[in-house]
Enzyme design. Structure first.
Site, PDB file in Angstrom:
ATOM      1  N   ASN A  46      -7.688  14.370  -8.989  1.00  0.00           N
ATOM      2  CA  ASN A  46      -7.405  14.023  -7.599  1.00  0.00           C
ATOM      3  C   ASN A  46      -6.154  14.796  -7.178  1.00  0.00           C
ATOM      4  OD1 ASN A  46      -6.768  12.864  -5.154  1.00  0.00           O
ATOM      5  ND2 ASN A  46      -6.144  10.879  -6.019  1.00  0.00           N
ATOM      6  N   LYS A  48      -4.863  14.954  -4.282  1.00  0.00           N
ATOM      7  CA  LYS A  48      -4.158  14.306  -3.166  1.00  0.00           C
ATOM      8  C   LYS A  48      -3.840  15.354  -2.081  1.00  0.00           C
ATOM      9  CE  LYS A  48      -2.288  11.099  -6.496  1.00  0.00           C
ATOM     10  NZ  LYS A  48      -1.402   9.971  -6.719  1.00  0.00           N
ATOM     11  N   HIS A 131      -8.837   4.523  -2.919  1.00  0.00           N
ATOM     12  CA  HIS A 131      -7.640   4.833  -3.705  1.00  0.00           C
ATOM     13  C   HIS A 131      -6.499   3.940  -3.203  1.00  0.00           C
ATOM     14  CE1 HIS A 131      -4.196   6.972  -5.370  1.00  0.00           C
ATOM     15  NE2 HIS A 131      -5.041   7.556  -6.202  1.00  0.00           N
ATOM     16  N   GLU A 133      -3.568   4.543  -2.550  1.00  0.00           N
ATOM     17  CA  GLU A 133      -2.765   5.140  -1.469  1.00  0.00           C
ATOM     18  C   GLU A 133      -3.462   4.962  -0.123  1.00  0.00           C
ATOM     19  OE1 GLU A 133      -2.240   8.942  -3.349  1.00  0.00           O
ATOM     20  OE2 GLU A 133      -0.919   8.017  -4.824  1.00  0.00           O
ATOM     21  N   GLU A 201      -7.138   1.797 -11.704  1.00  0.00           N
ATOM     22  CA  GLU A 201      -5.853   2.477 -11.568  1.00  0.00           C
ATOM     23  C   GLU A 201      -4.777   1.453 -11.228  1.00  0.00           C
ATOM     24  OE1 GLU A 201      -6.360   6.886 -10.580  1.00  0.00           O
ATOM     25  OE2 GLU A 201      -6.373   5.815  -8.693  1.00  0.00           O
ATOM     26  N   GLY A 207       1.522   7.962 -10.796  1.00  0.00           N
ATOM     27  CA  GLY A 207       2.622   8.876 -10.504  1.00  0.00           C
ATOM     28  C   GLY A 207       3.970   8.426 -11.047  1.00  0.00           C
ATOM     29  N   SER A 246      -1.050   8.122 -14.531  1.00  0.00           N
ATOM     30  CA  SER A 246      -0.177   8.859 -15.459  1.00  0.00           C
ATOM     31  C   SER A 246      -0.893   9.343 -16.720  1.00  0.00           C
ATOM     32  CB  SER A 246       1.056   8.016 -15.825  1.00  0.00           C
ATOM     33  OG  SER A 246       1.835   7.786 -14.667  1.00  0.00           O
TER      34      SER A 246
HETATM   35  C1  PEP Z   1      -4.112   9.026  -8.950  1.00  0.00           C
HETATM   36  O1  PEP Z   1      -3.475   9.199  -7.936  1.00  0.00           O
HETATM   37  O2  PEP Z   1      -5.317   8.735  -8.876  1.00  0.00           O
HETATM   38  C2  PEP Z   1      -3.433   9.178 -10.221  1.00  0.00           C
HETATM   39  C3  PEP Z   1      -4.006   8.663 -11.269  1.00  0.00           C
HETATM   40  O3  PEP Z   1      -2.230   9.825 -10.226  1.00  0.00           O
HETATM   41  P1  PEP Z   1      -1.337  10.237 -11.506  1.00  0.00           P
HETATM   42  O4  PEP Z   1      -2.263  10.738 -12.568  1.00  0.00           O
HETATM   43  O5  PEP Z   1      -0.420  11.285 -11.003  1.00  0.00           O
HETATM   44  O6  PEP Z   1      -0.634   8.993 -11.958  1.00  0.00           O
END
Ligand code: PEP
Length: 286
Positions: A46, A48, A131, A133, A201, A207, A246
Site C-alpha cells: 500500500n 498510500k 483502511h 486512515e 491492521e 507506521g 510495520s
Molecule cells: C498500512 O498502512 O497498511 C501499513 C501496514 O503501513 P506500515 O506497513 O507502514 O505500518
C-alpha cells in the site's frame, strides 16, 4: 472476472498447483497446514499518497524479481490512483496492481473520487477498502466499507477489507470485540476467497514500528477466522487474512509463519523494491 486480464488470477485462489496427494502417510495435515497448501499468501503493498512517475521503476524491479524467482506468493502493489494505469503497464501481468479506495457509486457528481469500475478500467484487479486512515480521516463507517467491497466485487476486483483496533481499545482489551464488530459490519454477504481478503491492521502498529507479539497475532487471526467461518461456513475457511502494521524484512518471516496469517499488507516497506522483495521472499520460506 474477465479471462483476458491475465493478472486477475494473481490475486485469486489457484487450487491447481498444489493439490495434496492422496493420503501418503499416517499423518493428516492439520486444517491450517492443509489450507496453506492450497492458498498462496498474498503480499500486498500500500503506497498510500506516495509515488511519482519515477517510482514505477520500483514496480519494474519487483515485477522482474517475481517473474524470475517465482515466489510462493501472490504479489500486489497498490500505488496512488494517478499511477494505477502506468503501474499495470509496467507490471505487464507479472504482479497485480490495485487501488487504495473506491466509491460505491459507479459514476456521478463526486469530485475527486474514483469508482471500482474506473480502477478496473485502468487494469487494477484489487482494491483496499476501509483502511484505518480512511476510517479516521474520512469518517468511513462499517456500512460504507461494506458497500465499497460489494461494488468492488461487481466490478471484478478483489477487496482487501481492513479492520483493526486502536491502541486504547487494545489496552482496554476490547480488540476481539472491535474486530468482530468491524467484520460483521464491513464484510458484505457473499464474501469468499475469490472476492475478498481481510487485512487485520492494528491501528497502533501502522507506521509506528510497533507490532503485536506473534502470539497476539496468532490469537486475533484465529478469532477472525472463527468469525468468518461462523458467518460464511466453508467459504470462510479460505478467505485470506493478511496481517498489516510495520511489516518489514526483519519480522516478515516470523509474522507470515504465524497461524492463520495468509499474507501481509505492507505500507512503508513496499515503497522500494529493496525493502519489499525480502518480504515477498519471506512468504516462500514459511
Ligand atoms: C498500512 O498502512 O497498511 C501499513 C501496514 O503501513 P506500515 O506497513 O507502514 O505500518
Amino acid at each position: 472476472m474477465s479471462e483476458s486480464r491475465g493478472i486477475s488470477t494473481i490475486c485469486l485462489l489457484d487450487f491447481s498447483t498444489s493439490a495434496p496427494a492422496a493420503k501418503a502417510g499416517p499423518a493428516e495435515p492439520r486444517p491450517e497446514t492443509f489450507r496453506r497448501m492450497l492458498v498462496k499468501p498474498l503480499i500486498a503493498g500500500n503506497w498510500k499518497m506516495n509515488g511519482l512517475a519515477p517510482a514505477l521503476a520500483e514496480i519494474e524491479t519487483v515485477a522482474e524479481i517475481v517473474s524470475t524467482s517465482l515466489p510462493n506468493a501472490d504479489v500486489l502493489v497498490c500505488p496512488p490512483a494517478t499511477l494505477v494505469h502506468r503501474a499495470v503497464q509496467t507490471a505487464a501481468g507479472r504482479i497485480a496492481v490495485g487501488g487504495q479506495d473506491c466509491r460505491p457509486e459507479p459514476s456521478g457528481a463526486f469530485t475527486g473520487d474514483i469508482s471500482a469500475e474506473m480502477l478496473r478500467d485502468a487494469g487494477a484487479t484489487a482494491v483496499i477498502v476501509g483502511h484505518s486512515e480512511r476510517r479516521q480521516y474520512h469518517g468511513e463507517t462499517n456500512a460504507l466499507v461494506a458497500a465499497k467491497a460489494q461494488v468492488a466485487w461487481r466490478a471484478g476486483l478483489l477487496s482487501i477489507i481492513c479492520i483493526g483496533e486502536t491502541e486504547e481499545e487494545r489496552t482496554r482489551e476490547q480488540h476481539l470485540k472491535v474486530c468482530k464488530d468491524q467484520l460483521a459490519g464491513s464484510v458484505p454477504e457473499g464474501a469468499s476467497a475469490n472476492n475478498a481478503a481481510i487485512a487485520y491492521e492494528p491501528v497502533w502498529a501502522i507506521g509506528t514500528g510497533k507490532t503485536p507479539t506473534i502470539a497476539q497475532i496468532g490469537a486475533i487471526h484465529a478469532h477472525i477466522r472463527q468469525c468468518l467461518v461462523s458467518r460464511f461456513g466453508t467459504a470462510g475457511t479460505d478467505i485470506r487474512i493478511l496481517y498489516g502494521g510495520s511489516v518489514k524484512a526483519s519480522n516478515a518471516r516470523e509474522i507470515l509463519a504465524a497461524p492463520e496469517v495468509g499474507g501481509a499488507l505492507v505500507g512503508g516497506a513496499s515503497l522500494t523494491a529493496a525493502d519489499f522483495h525480502p518480504i515477498i521472499a519471506a512468504a516462500s520460506a514459511t
